[in-house]
Design a protein around this motif. Structure first.
Motif: not given
Ligand SMILES: [Fe+2]
Ligand SMILES: [Fe+2]
Lengths: 280, 353
Positions: B77, B107, B110, B190
């Motif tokens: 990520e 990201e 994440h 996502e």
């Molecule tokens: Fe991601």
């Protein structure tokens, strides 16, 4: 840093062009000034968002990648609305993208502070502290603008920039009052930012005209509160504000920029300009 | 020209949009409510399809496998911020710039959820980052490919995020609770990434000749690497040894084979390419009436092994950026720690404002 650093006299275009009372400023002149004013504010936000974008994936920790992206996104949102408003007010109907991507360097009206290249985190937090302190006062005042769009943007943005100011303040405290290394680096950050601060609070013909008309506010009127916030944070961080530097930036509002600006625009605009007329 | 000339927001475009994520949320709630009724040994919990929680006993090998997998996922990520981060400064419209910034920011988020999930297994983020920086732990090989044109941001969203979602939706039911819950949050975001990627290519494929070429070129370059994201074959004659599929399946970490997931991805994506008016760079791609699936050509696995071993276009660049940011930020993290220790606070300091 003292109030003396701020040159309150109006540079370039003399005030006398517009210093008649608000009511006698013709509508055309006013909308031209209001458009120019939106460009000044919008360009500040856009160019600083562009610089903050450089931090994403380069920040000291992942939380900070997210925080800097957040600040950048807020500024980008403000810029988009202000540029759109500028295109409406000046009668050209130019879109946010036409204004962002198709103007040349001399047509950008942001201050030099925001166009300076990304440097270390101390510099960035010093820059953000000053810029957000300025924007907090600015948007608080503009929430009462007679231009409904500007008032709307400001009313929403005031909460955003309050978070930005808080974020920068928290870091200045931690860095100033952290380790001996961070103390020095934060001190250097404040010193490197200092020559660019006065320009933010300088009145020009455009801001004088719009403030008289109730559309905008005089940058010089924001100084006391913004300076008050910054100096309290700096003192609590065990730092001192630098003394006046021998030089200070000027000219951004008139489209006179510093060396990094041309490179910033070259990078930001090149894909859009390589495909004239394309939509994305 | 290609059927409907708009992107139907109600038509599922990726694996997170078929209701499986919501089903996983509902199933987790049900099993959590029943948890006290079954036995509480590791095996009993697995057998009852219960989530294993940090306080539960678990075999050391299970713990280690999860740490490795979750860490690698977290690393992917944050390294994955770079290929698209590379385009934030050049995004060709302000709207695209805002979407891209928000995506790259997601990201990072994440990465944080996943490092937090790994920390429940008794490691800490700093340790895991050291392993990434020293090359002892990997991240997804896909991020060692370069982003050459604006269209690559579209192809990454459409194909790379699309493939990642296909892998991650089953993980929403993973036996390890914190990982499963992190995946639920991740999959929802996502899905937005995949859509914005598709929309970038949609717009380009309806644009100028140069834009269409750009879109096709990006699809050509990302198609095969996206198929490799599911990992080497783990079923049939082509199955490579040394995979962890069987054990991971027994532990409820993995629920479908690499090959099954890859096939589902191909089946979903080929019709989307047609919608975009793009071709895929595989002359053997054809619909098999008998199986009801799209057959595709042989994957050049030597490329994956080469990139995995470090010989991809961007391996060095990605790690250099990551390590550089970490080193350059060390003084900032140290200052924050020193400040917190001195002021004995876990929270923000009130400054006089
Ligand atoms: Fe991601
Ligand atoms: Fe993503």
């Amino acid at each position: 840093m003292s109030r003396n650093a701020i040159d309150t006299s109006v540079s370039d275009h003399s005030v006398s062009d517009h210093s008649v009372s608000g009511s006698s400023v013709s509508d055309t002149t006013l909308t031209t000034d209001a458009a120019a004013y939106c460009l000044q504010l919008g360009d500040d936000a856009l160019i600083y968002a562009q610089r903050l974008g450089d931090w994403i994936s380069r920040a000291p920790q992942i939380e900070e990648d997210m925080a800097l992206a957040n600040v950048g996104l807020d500024l980008l949102g403000q810029a988009r609305e202000l540029l759109t408003r500028a295109g409406q007010l000046d009668g050209t109907g130019r879109s946010e993208d036409e204004l962002a991507y198709l103007r040349d360097e001399r047509q950008f009206h942001n201050v030099h502070l925001v166009e300076q290249e990304r440097s270390d985190f101390g510099f960035e937090m010093a820059r953000m502290l000053w810029f957000a302190a300025y924007q907090c006062e600015l948007y608080a005042a503009l929430a009462n603008s007679s231009d409904e769009t500007i008032a709307g943007v400001a009313g929403k943005a005031v909460k955003e920039v309050d978070y930005h100011r808080d974020h920068a303040s928290q870091w200045v405290l931690r860095l100033g009052d952290g380790t001996s290394t961070s103390y020095v680096r934060m001190k250097e950050g404040l010193e490197r930012v200092a020559p660019y601060v006065a320009e933010l609070f300088e009145d020009d013909a455009v801001s004088v005209a719009v403030s008289e008309a109730g559309v905008g506010t005089l940058p010089s009127s924001l100084w006391d509160s913004a300076f008050g916030h910054v100096s309290r944070v700096v003192a609590q961080a065990t730092l001192t504000l630098p003394t006046d530097s021998t030089w200070r930036s000027r000219g951004g509002r008139q489209g006179i920029h510093s060396r990094p600006m041309g490179f910033l625009l070259a990078e930001m605009q090149h894909i859009a300009r390589s495909h004239p007329g394309a939509t994305w | 020209m290609y059927g409907n000339d708009f992107i139907d927001p109600d038509e599922p475009l990726n694996a997170a949009e078929f209701g499986d994520v919501d089903d996983a949320v509902a199933a987790a709630a049900t099993t959590a409510a029943q948890r006290a009724e079954g036995g509480s040994s590791f095996e009993a919990l697995l057998a009852a399809d219960q989530r294993i929680e940090p306080r539960d006993e678990m075999p050391e090998a299970y713990r280690k496998t999860l740490i490795r997998q979750i860490a690698q996922h977290a690393h992917s990520e944050i390294i994955g911020m770079q290929p698209e981060g590379n385009w934030i400064s050049r995004a060709p419209s302000l709207r695209r710039k805002a979407i891209l910034m928000a995506k790259v920011q997601d990201e990072a988020g994440h990465g944080l959820y996943l490092y937090a999930a790994a920390e429940t297994l008794g490691v800490d983020r700093a340790e895991l980052l050291d392993l990434l920086h020293s090359g002892k732990q990997k991240y997804s090989s896909i991020f060692n490919y370069p982003t050459l044109t604006w269209a690559d941001n579209g192809a990454i969203g459409w194909l790379v995020d699309g493939a990642a979602i296909m892998n991650q939706v089953p993980l929403c039911r993973c036996s390890y609770g914190p990982y499963a819950r992190a995946m639920i949050r991740v999959c929802k975001e996502e899905s937005f990434h995949q859509r914005q990627g598709f929309e970038i290519l949609w717009t380009l494929s309806r644009g100028t000749a140069a834009q269409k070429d750009m879109a096709q070129d990006a699809a050509n370059r990302w198609w095969w690497p996206a198929l490799m994201m599911f990992g080497p074959p783990d079923t049939g004659d082509a199955a490579t040894t040394g995979g962890h599929t069987a054990q991971s399946m027994a532990w409820g970490i993995k629920r479908f084979s690499n090959d099954d997931l890859r096939q589902k991805f191909v089946d979903m994506t080929v019709p989307q390419a047609a919608k975009l008016g793009l071709t895929l760079p595989d002359p053997d791609l054809r619909f098999n009436e008998e199986t009801g699936h799209w057959d595709f050509g042989a994957i050049d696995w030597s490329e994956l092994w080469r990139v995995l071993k470090g010989d991809g276009a961007c391996n060095a660049e990605r790690i250099e950026r990551r390590v550089g940011a970490h080193h350059e930020g060390a003084w900032v993290r140290e200052a924050a720690n020193a400040y917190a220790a001195r002021h004995d606070l876990g929270q923000q300091q009130e400054y006089v404002a």
